[in-house]
Write a protein that holds these residues in place. Structure first.
Motif, mmCIF file in Angstrom:
data_model
loop_
_atom_site.group_PDB
_atom_site.id
_atom_site.type_symbol
_atom_site.label_atom_id
_atom_site.label_comp_id
_atom_site.label_asym_id
_atom_site.label_seq_id
_atom_site.Cartn_x
_atom_site.Cartn_y
_atom_site.Cartn_z
ATOM 1 N N CYS A 146 0.836 -1.199 0.000
ATOM 2 C CA CYS A 146 0.000 0.000 0.000
ATOM 3 C C CYS A 146 0.874 1.255 0.000
ATOM 4 O O CYS A 146 0.650 2.192 -0.771
ATOM 5 C CB CYS A 146 -0.923 -0.026 1.207
ATOM 6 N N ARG A 147 1.892 1.259 0.840
ATOM 7 C CA ARG A 147 2.798 2.412 0.915
ATOM 8 C C ARG A 147 3.497 2.629 -0.421
ATOM 9 O O ARG A 147 3.614 3.758 -0.901
ATOM 10 C CB ARG A 147 3.819 2.194 2.030
ATOM 11 N N ALA A 148 3.966 1.557 -1.040
ATOM 12 C CA ALA A 148 4.632 1.671 -2.334
ATOM 13 C C ALA A 148 3.676 2.211 -3.400
ATOM 14 O O ALA A 148 4.065 3.054 -4.215
ATOM 15 C CB ALA A 148 5.192 0.311 -2.755
ATOM 16 N N LEU A 149 2.442 1.738 -3.397
ATOM 17 C CA LEU A 149 1.453 2.212 -4.369
ATOM 18 C C LEU A 149 1.135 3.689 -4.173
ATOM 19 O O LEU A 149 1.046 4.444 -5.142
ATOM 20 C CB LEU A 149 0.174 1.380 -4.271
ATOM 21 N N VAL A 150 0.976 4.106 -2.928
ATOM 22 C CA VAL A 150 0.681 5.523 -2.654
ATOM 23 C C VAL A 150 1.816 6.401 -3.183
ATOM 24 O O VAL A 150 1.573 7.423 -3.817
ATOM 25 C CB VAL A 150 0.437 5.755 -1.142
ATOM 26 N N HIS A 151 3.051 5.995 -2.956
ATOM 27 C CA HIS A 151 4.178 6.809 -3.402
ATOM 28 C C HIS A 151 4.414 6.720 -4.906
ATOM 29 O O HIS A 151 4.770 7.718 -5.536
ATOM 30 C CB HIS A 151 5.435 6.432 -2.635
ATOM 31 N N ALA A 152 4.181 5.550 -5.501
ATOM 32 C CA ALA A 152 4.506 5.368 -6.920
ATOM 33 C C ALA A 152 3.409 5.832 -7.873
ATOM 34 O O ALA A 152 3.719 6.370 -8.938
ATOM 35 C CB ALA A 152 4.826 3.893 -7.191
ATOM 36 N N VAL A 153 2.161 5.616 -7.530
ATOM 37 C CA VAL A 153 1.092 5.918 -8.493
ATOM 38 C C VAL A 153 0.015 6.870 -7.986
ATOM 39 O O VAL A 153 -0.834 7.290 -8.756
ATOM 40 C CB VAL A 153 0.433 4.624 -9.042
ATOM 41 N N ALA A 154 0.046 7.203 -6.693
ATOM 42 C CA ALA A 154 -0.970 8.118 -6.155
ATOM 43 C C ALA A 154 -0.371 9.475 -5.792
ATOM 44 O O ALA A 154 -1.013 10.261 -5.096
ATOM 45 C CB ALA A 154 -1.656 7.500 -4.940
ATOM 46 N N GLY A 155 0.846 9.731 -6.243
ATOM 47 C CA GLY A 155 1.460 11.026 -5.988
ATOM 48 C C GLY A 155 1.661 11.347 -4.523
ATOM 49 O O GLY A 155 1.657 12.510 -4.131
ATOM 50 N N GLY A 156 1.808 10.310 -3.679
ATOM 51 C CA GLY A 156 2.001 10.521 -2.255
ATOM 52 C C GLY A 156 0.737 10.916 -1.507
ATOM 53 O O GLY A 156 0.791 11.301 -0.347
ATOM 54 N N ARG A 157 -0.399 10.790 -2.174
ATOM 55 C CA ARG A 157 -1.688 11.184 -1.571
ATOM 56 C C ARG A 157 -2.511 9.932 -1.259
ATOM 57 O O ARG A 157 -3.200 9.397 -2.129
ATOM 58 C CB ARG A 157 -2.428 12.109 -2.519
ATOM 59 N N PRO A 158 -2.491 9.455 -0.019
ATOM 60 C CA PRO A 158 -3.193 8.213 0.330
ATOM 61 C C PRO A 158 -4.692 8.266 0.110
ATOM 62 O O PRO A 158 -5.325 7.234 -0.125
ATOM 63 C CB PRO A 158 -2.851 7.985 1.802
ATOM 64 N N GLU A 159 -5.273 9.455 0.146
ATOM 65 C CA GLU A 159 -6.719 9.558 -0.057
ATOM 66 C C GLU A 159 -7.133 9.170 -1.475
ATOM 67 O O GLU A 159 -8.317 8.918 -1.727
ATOM 68 C CB GLU A 159 -7.220 10.974 0.288
ATOM 69 N N ARG A 160 -6.186 9.094 -2.406
ATOM 70 C CA ARG A 160 -6.500 8.684 -3.786
ATOM 71 C C ARG A 160 -6.674 7.170 -3.908
ATOM 72 O O ARG A 160 -7.261 6.696 -4.880
ATOM 73 C CB ARG A 160 -5.410 9.165 -4.741
ATOM 74 N N LEU A 161 -6.166 6.402 -2.957
ATOM 75 C CA LEU A 161 -6.279 4.943 -3.009
ATOM 76 C C LEU A 161 -7.697 4.546 -2.609
ATOM 77 O O LEU A 161 -8.139 4.801 -1.493
ATOM 78 C CB LEU A 161 -5.263 4.296 -2.075
ATOM 79 N N ARG A 162 -8.437 3.954 -3.537
ATOM 80 C CA ARG A 162 -9.842 3.587 -3.302
ATOM 81 C C ARG A 162 -10.004 2.152 -2.809
ATOM 82 O O ARG A 162 -10.820 1.874 -1.955
ATOM 83 C CB ARG A 162 -10.656 3.745 -4.590
ATOM 84 N N SER A 163 -9.253 1.226 -3.408
ATOM 85 C CA SER A 163 -9.363 -0.171 -2.996
ATOM 86 C C SER A 163 -8.041 -0.880 -3.228
ATOM 87 O O SER A 163 -7.228 -0.450 -4.043
ATOM 88 C CB SER A 163 -10.483 -0.886 -3.762
#
Length: 87
Positions: free
Chosen positions: A14-31
């Motif tokens: 989850c941390r890697a995804l937030v940093h790599a594809v969500a621009g460091g914005r955890p609120e963009r991760l939906r599922s």
């Protein structure tokens, strides 16, 4: 030895995804979903492999899709068939 909790491994992904594809914005991760494939152990070096792109498209809500898996230093998959959606 003691195994690494599956939730700990999923948290690393989850941390890697937030940093790599969500621009460091955890609120963009939906599922976030994936299959726990094998146990990890304390001290394992985890790598999250992520696939994104226009060819993966969007889900039924219009959210962007990213596929992922987590492997250890020996290349064994700890989480496979991972799928994340991002706003």
């Amino acid at each position: 030895g003691p195994i690494l909790s599956g939730l700990n491994t999923l948290g690393a992904a989850c941390r890697a995804l937030v940093h790599a594809v969500a621009g460091g914005r955890p609120e963009r991760l939906r599922s976030l979903a994936g299959r726990f494939a094998s146990p990890g152990y304390n001290g394992d070096r985890l790598t999250t492999e992520i696939w994104t792109g226009d060819d993966l498209g969007r889900d039924e809500h219009g959210d962007r899709v990213a596929l992922f898996r987590v492997v250890n230093q020996e290349g064994a998959a700890l989480i496979e068939q991972g799928r994340a959606t991002l706003a």
